[in-house]
Enzyme design. Structure first.
Site, PDB file in Angstrom:
ATOM      1  N   ASN A  23       0.871  -1.187   0.000  1.00  0.00           N
ATOM      2  CA  ASN A  23       0.000   0.000   0.000  1.00  0.00           C
ATOM      3  C   ASN A  23       0.904   1.231   0.000  1.00  0.00           C
ATOM      4  O   ASN A  23       2.120   1.121   0.127  1.00  0.00           O
ATOM      5  CB  ASN A  23      -0.927  -0.003   1.222  1.00  0.00           C
ATOM      6  CG  ASN A  23      -0.145  -0.085   2.518  1.00  0.00           C
ATOM      7  OD1 ASN A  23       0.712   0.757   2.772  1.00  0.00           O
ATOM      8  ND2 ASN A  23      -0.380  -1.119   3.291  1.00  0.00           N
ATOM      9  N   ASP A  33       1.725  -8.745   1.167  1.00  0.00           N
ATOM     10  CA  ASP A  33       2.568  -7.734   1.831  1.00  0.00           C
ATOM     11  C   ASP A  33       3.013  -8.271   3.202  1.00  0.00           C
ATOM     12  O   ASP A  33       4.200  -8.290   3.546  1.00  0.00           O
ATOM     13  CB  ASP A  33       1.728  -6.458   1.995  1.00  0.00           C
ATOM     14  CG  ASP A  33       2.562  -5.234   2.321  1.00  0.00           C
ATOM     15  OD1 ASP A  33       1.979  -4.155   2.500  1.00  0.00           O
ATOM     16  OD2 ASP A  33       3.805  -5.359   2.393  1.00  0.00           O
ATOM     17  N   GLY A 118      -6.570  -9.126  -4.317  1.00  0.00           N
ATOM     18  CA  GLY A 118      -6.964  -9.583  -2.968  1.00  0.00           C
ATOM     19  C   GLY A 118      -7.741  -8.489  -2.255  1.00  0.00           C
ATOM     20  O   GLY A 118      -8.854  -8.134  -2.659  1.00  0.00           O
TER      21      GLY A 118
HETATM   22  N1  APR Z   1       2.326 -15.605  -2.433  1.00  0.00           N
HETATM   23  C1  APR Z   1       1.747 -15.259  -3.610  1.00  0.00           C
HETATM   24  N2  APR Z   1       0.569 -14.617  -3.697  1.00  0.00           N
HETATM   25  C2  APR Z   1      -0.065 -14.328  -2.535  1.00  0.00           C
HETATM   26  C3  APR Z   1       0.472 -14.659  -1.270  1.00  0.00           C
HETATM   27  C4  APR Z   1       1.724 -15.324  -1.255  1.00  0.00           C
HETATM   28  N3  APR Z   1       2.325 -15.660  -0.106  1.00  0.00           N
HETATM   29  N4  APR Z   1      -0.403 -14.226  -0.310  1.00  0.00           N
HETATM   30  C5  APR Z   1      -1.445 -13.686  -0.960  1.00  0.00           C
HETATM   31  N5  APR Z   1      -1.246 -13.752  -2.290  1.00  0.00           N
HETATM   32  C6  APR Z   1      -2.118 -13.310  -3.373  1.00  0.00           C
HETATM   33  C7  APR Z   1      -3.573 -13.187  -3.043  1.00  0.00           C
HETATM   34  O1  APR Z   1      -4.212 -14.477  -3.160  1.00  0.00           O
HETATM   35  C8  APR Z   1      -4.026 -12.242  -4.134  1.00  0.00           C
HETATM   36  O2  APR Z   1      -4.346 -12.997  -5.323  1.00  0.00           O
HETATM   37  O3  APR Z   1      -1.723 -12.000  -3.722  1.00  0.00           O
HETATM   38  C9  APR Z   1      -2.787 -11.380  -4.430  1.00  0.00           C
HETATM   39  C10 APR Z   1      -2.908  -9.933  -3.974  1.00  0.00           C
HETATM   40  O4  APR Z   1      -3.654  -9.899  -2.758  1.00  0.00           O
HETATM   41  P1  APR Z   1      -3.254  -8.866  -1.562  1.00  0.00           P
HETATM   42  O5  APR Z   1      -2.039  -9.344  -0.902  1.00  0.00           O
HETATM   43  O6  APR Z   1      -4.482  -8.702  -0.745  1.00  0.00           O
HETATM   44  O7  APR Z   1      -2.870  -7.500  -2.286  1.00  0.00           O
HETATM   45  P2  APR Z   1      -3.832  -6.406  -2.968  1.00  0.00           P
HETATM   46  O8  APR Z   1      -5.139  -6.966  -3.405  1.00  0.00           O
HETATM   47  O9  APR Z   1      -2.981  -5.721  -3.960  1.00  0.00           O
HETATM   48  O10 APR Z   1      -4.137  -5.426  -1.744  1.00  0.00           O
HETATM   49  C11 APR Z   1      -3.055  -4.691  -1.232  1.00  0.00           C
HETATM   50  O11 APR Z   1      -3.497  -5.455   0.971  1.00  0.00           O
HETATM   51  O12 APR Z   1      -1.950  -6.614   2.171  1.00  0.00           O
HETATM   52  C12 APR Z   1      -2.492  -5.377   1.985  1.00  0.00           C
HETATM   53  O13 APR Z   1      -0.724  -3.848   2.551  1.00  0.00           O
HETATM   54  C13 APR Z   1      -1.480  -4.401   1.474  1.00  0.00           C
HETATM   55  O14 APR Z   1      -2.933  -2.557   1.766  1.00  0.00           O
HETATM   56  C14 APR Z   1      -2.360  -3.413   0.811  1.00  0.00           C
HETATM   57  C15 APR Z   1      -3.440  -4.279   0.190  1.00  0.00           C
END
Ligand code: APR
Length: 335
Positions: A23, A33, A118
């Site tokens: 983020n 993240d 996500g």
């Molecule tokens: N490895 C690969 N992919 C992953 C993993 C992992 N360990 N964990 C989660 N994912 C995938 C999720 O299944 C999703 O398809 O990463 C993709 C992105 O999801 P998020 O992590 O929720 O990221 P995003 O949708 O971009 O939202 C970002 O979420 O975690 C917070 O700090 C971050 O505020 C920001 C927001």
């Protein structure tokens, strides 16, 4: 193969750089993240604090500390707000900025999660398409190996209609592996002594064709055009460059130069198919090209039927084909 679509935990990827879906504060969060920060250790957050945040669509780079990767590229995808607020462009920017930053840091291998799919709510099949299209465009112009790391199966759902179309195309054609009893008996019989084999002569299937009688040298002198010769001829006929062809085929340069330098080179079946797709061959010519590598589209293979589906529907977008192969748990096209 320049673009891989794989299922894995991105924190386990031994690549030059993994990309974090962060983020704008860059101070950690949940999802990928959180997973990256947990695996990298507290030094990552310490370095992130020095970066002063990151705008949506932009990217910043840090070390990877306890992760197997060398770098972490932090990028911020858009929050999905219905699609009418420039989300697609911002998401494409996030991929492009990360790729350009990886290039600037001499990264040869990069792994992405499905950014914004996500917590940020971007519809997964659309997020998947933006990722594949943006990375694919970048790889047409740059040498890099990129992995799109899908954490859960649902993340890469190709369009429902396309999925259903392919599933019924498979159902109409897929035949379980079968053997022709005559053929099997003949093969077994030939493994016995001649007298026994002779009694099986009646099972010998009519040979589809026999080289005209004559010396072996004559027969060898009648060799057809090889796979490699047909490939190069088709590249010339289409006015393509070698690079355009092997990049469209999702094949790396090294493999292509092996094929180019050896007219008798025998590629793998996925490689032969990938070139047939890159050259946008109609189904008959694709069959011919496969035949020159010693293969044929088999209806006992879902992989073959899916590739045949796309060629029969004149859809030669290898990244879309790989999305579909991935959605059906098949290996991907390319070298
Ligand atoms: N490895 C690969 N992919 C992953 C993993 C992992 N360990 N964990 C989660 N994912 C995938 C999720 O299944 C999703 O398809 O990463 C993709 C992105 O999801 P998020 O992590 O929720 O990221 P995003 O949708 O971009 O939202 C970002 O979420 O975690 C917070 O700090 C971050 O505020 C920001 C927001």
């Amino acid at each position: 193969m320049p673009l891989h679509i794989i299922r894995n935990d991105i924190t386990a990827m031994k690549v030059d750089a993994i990309v974090n879906a962060a983020n704008e504060s860059l101070l950690g969060g949940g999802g990928v993240d959180g997973a990256i920060h947990r695996a990298a250790g507290p030094e990552l957050l310490k370095e992130c604090r020095t970066l002063g945040g990151c705008k949506t669509g932009e990217a910043k780079i840090t070390k990877a500390y306890r992760l197997p990767a060398k770098f972490v590229i932090h990028t911020v995808g858009p929050v999905w707000r219905g699609g009418g607020h420039g989300e697609r462009d911002l998401l494409a920017c996030a991929y492009r900025s990360s790729l350009e930053l990886a290039l600037a840091n001499n990264c040869e291998t990069v792994a992405f999660p499905l950014i914004s799919s996500g917590a940020y709510g971007y519809p997964r099949d659309q997020a998947f398409k933006v990722a594949v299209d943006t990375i694919g465009d970048f790889l047409l112009a740059h040498e890099m190996t990129v992995s799109l790391v899908i954490f859960d199966r649902a993340a890469c759902a190709i369009g429902e209609k396309l999925f259903a179309d392919i599933a019924s195309y498979i159902d109409d054609r897929y035949v379980a592996e079968h053997t022709d009893p005559e053929e099997v008996q003949y093969r077994r019989a030939m493994a016995f002594e001649a007298p026994a084999a002779a009694s099986m002569e009646k099972f010998r299937p009519p040979a589809p064709c026999r080289a005209a009688a004559g010396s072996l040298a004559e027969a060898l002198g009648q060799l057809d055009e090889s796979f490699s010769q047909m490939l190069l001829r088709k590249i010339d006929e289409r006015g393509m460059t070698d690079a355009q062809c092997y990049k469209r085929a999702n094949i790396d340069r090294k493999l292509f130069s092996k094929i180019r330098s050896d007219i008798h080179y025998k590629p793998s079946k996925p490689t032969a198919m990938a070139f047939a797709v890159a050259l946008e061959l109609p189904l008959e010519e694709a069959r011919e090209m496969l035949g020159k590598a010693g293969f044929a589209f088999s209806h006992a293979s879902r992989f073959d039927i899916i590739v045949e589906y796309f060629i029969a529907h004149h859809n030669y977008n290898i990244l879309e084909i790989n999305e579909a192969l991935f959605a059906f748990d098949q290996s991907l096209l390319g070298g």
